[in-house]
Write a protein that holds these residues in place. Structure first.
Motif, PDB file in Angstrom:
ATOM      1  N   THR A  51     -13.213   6.898   4.953  1.00 40.09           N
ATOM      2  CA  THR A  51     -12.588   6.041   4.191  1.00 40.09           C
ATOM      3  C   THR A  51     -13.588   4.566   3.590  1.00 40.09           C
ATOM      4  N   ILE A  52     -12.486   4.461   2.198  1.00 44.53           N
ATOM      5  CA  ILE A  52     -13.591   3.675   1.257  1.00 44.53           C
ATOM      6  C   ILE A  52     -12.595   2.284   1.445  1.00 44.53           C
ATOM      7  N   GLY A  53     -13.912   1.205   1.369  1.00 43.28           N
ATOM      8  CA  GLY A  53     -12.711   0.085   1.359  1.00 43.28           C
ATOM      9  C   GLY A  53     -13.645  -1.467   0.829  1.00 43.28           C
ATOM     10  N   ILE A 109     -18.455 -13.835   1.962  1.00 45.99           N
ATOM     11  CA  ILE A 109     -18.492 -12.391   2.551  1.00 45.99           C
ATOM     12  C   ILE A 109     -18.465 -11.538   2.284  1.00 45.99           C
ATOM     13  N   LEU A 110     -19.283 -10.079   2.168  1.00 47.59           N
ATOM     14  CA  LEU A 110     -18.977  -8.717   1.275  1.00 47.59           C
ATOM     15  C   LEU A 110     -19.661  -8.131   2.389  1.00 47.59           C
ATOM     16  N   LYS A 111     -18.035  -6.891   2.949  1.00 50.59           N
ATOM     17  CA  LYS A 111     -18.497  -5.889   3.580  1.00 50.59           C
ATOM     18  C   LYS A 111     -17.957  -4.667   3.584  1.00 50.59           C
ATOM     19  N   MET A 112     -18.445  -4.081   2.993  1.00 49.09           N
ATOM     20  CA  MET A 112     -18.044  -2.893   2.753  1.00 49.09           C
ATOM     21  C   MET A 112     -17.882  -1.541   4.029  1.00 49.09           C
ATOM     22  N   CYS A 113     -16.555  -0.742   3.628  1.00 53.16           N
ATOM     23  CA  CYS A 113     -16.538   0.271   4.789  1.00 53.16           C
ATOM     24  C   CYS A 113     -15.820   1.295   4.213  1.00 53.16           C
ATOM     25  N   ASN A 114     -16.112   2.582   4.770  1.00 50.44           N
ATOM     26  CA  ASN A 114     -16.458   4.140   4.619  1.00 50.44           C
ATOM     27  C   ASN A 114     -16.668   5.017   5.978  1.00 50.44           C
ATOM     28  N   GLY A 136       0.653  -1.049   0.066  1.00 50.09           N
ATOM     29  CA  GLY A 136       0.083   0.113   0.357  1.00 50.09           C
ATOM     30  C   GLY A 136       1.231   1.011  -0.123  1.00 50.09           C
ATOM     31  N   THR A 137       0.297   2.565  -0.028  1.00 56.49           N
ATOM     32  CA  THR A 137       0.437   3.589  -0.016  1.00 56.49           C
ATOM     33  C   THR A 137       0.346   3.769   1.795  1.00 56.49           C
ATOM     34  N   GLU A 138       0.834   5.530   2.042  1.00 58.26           N
ATOM     35  CA  GLU A 138      -0.316   6.186   2.973  1.00 58.26           C
ATOM     36  C   GLU A 138      -1.721   7.239   3.285  1.00 58.26           C
ATOM     37  N   THR A 139      -2.184   6.601   1.783  1.00 55.40           N
ATOM     38  CA  THR A 139      -3.148   6.685   1.217  1.00 55.40           C
ATOM     39  C   THR A 139      -4.412   5.197   1.565  1.00 55.40           C
ATOM     40  N   SER A 140      -3.516   4.163   0.699  1.00 51.72           N
ATOM     41  CA  SER A 140      -4.574   3.206   0.448  1.00 51.72           C
ATOM     42  C   SER A 140      -3.395   1.970   0.597  1.00 51.72           C
ATOM     43  N   SER A 141      -4.170   0.341   0.643  1.00 47.96           N
ATOM     44  CA  SER A 141      -3.248  -0.752   1.170  1.00 47.96           C
ATOM     45  C   SER A 141      -4.633  -1.465   0.302  1.00 47.96           C
ATOM     46  N   TYR A 142      -3.777  -3.157   0.113  1.00 49.56           N
ATOM     47  CA  TYR A 142      -4.399  -4.397  -0.402  1.00 49.56           C
ATOM     48  C   TYR A 142      -3.831  -5.342   0.251  1.00 49.56           C
TER      49      TYR A 142
END
Length: 224
Positions: free
Chosen positions: A147-149, A219-224, A105-111
């Motif tokens: 944060t969106i993910g 299982i699918l979860k959305m976060c914001n 990832g970076t400072e603002t995103s991750s995987y």
């Protein structure tokens, strides 16, 4: 937390009381990381205190009960014809587990992406469990306050069940101790020998009545 029949199907007997899914793993800023974890386990059938006859001993015993059942030559030939029925119906099961993951990832995103494969042989021939799984965890800081993910997990399991028929003459558990050791498990042409001296050969029964049970879970979860 999963707590139902699917938990047992997907995660084995240990999942009968519930399974806690940990979905917090995320990639860290910096270079991508590849990780692998694997294990192999072996099991064995517990030994019994019963010392089973081999084919030669069995024919000598039969001649003791009914003299003349076998000739001396037939008794000698039995030395190379003995069948260990425990080895026919049971095996030493092997369990394998593989996990491969990619994260970064970076400072603002991750995987974080991981895949898994689990395989467990049953102790009875023609039985076992296979499970594959995929997990994806993505997040992105759009704003300081937003944060969106997503966390995405999918699992697929296939279980092969060998019918043991309970305690009767067609059960491999019963036949392992009662089939005559001078009878082969297979005929010369490779077909299953059903003339084993105690019911039908349980290999025939488990082959015809082998069952497969498949389970899928997403299982699918959305976060914001």
């Amino acid at each position: 937390m999963l707590k139902d029949g699917a938990s047992t199907a997907l995660y084995g007997a240990r999942g009968g009381n519930g399974v806690i899914l940990i979905t917090s793993k995320k990639g860290k800023p910096g270079k991508g990381v590849i990780e692998y974890q694997g294990s192999v386990g072996y099991g064995s059938l517990p030994q019994t205190n019963l010392d089973m006859m081999n084919a030669e001993q069995f024919r000598i015993y039969r001649n003791f009960l009914d003299p003349g059942t076998y000739t001396d030559q037939e008794i000698i030939e039995a030395r190379t014809e003995s069948t260990n029925w425990r080895d026919v119906f049971f095996r030493d099961p092997i369990t394998t587990n593989h996990q491969l993951s990619f994260s970064g990832g970076t400072e603002t995103s991750s995987y974080y992406i991981s895949g898994g494969y689990y395989s467990q042989d049953g102790i009875i021939e023609r039985s076992g469990l296979e499970r594959t799984s995929l997990r994806v965890n993505l997040s992105n800081d759009v704003k300081d306050w937003l944060t969106i993910g997503t966390n995405f997990t999918v699992s697929y399991a296939s279980e092969k069940l060998a019918d043991d028929f309970g305690v009767n003459t067609n059960s491999p558990i019963t036949q392992a101790f009662f089939n005559e050791p001078d009878r082969p498990a297979f005929n010369d042409d490779g077909s299953i020998n059903n003339n084993v001296g105690f019911g039908f050969n349980a290999l025939e029964q488990t082959s015809n009545r082998n069952r497969k049970v498949k389970f899928e879970e997403t299982i699918l979860k959305m976060c914001n």
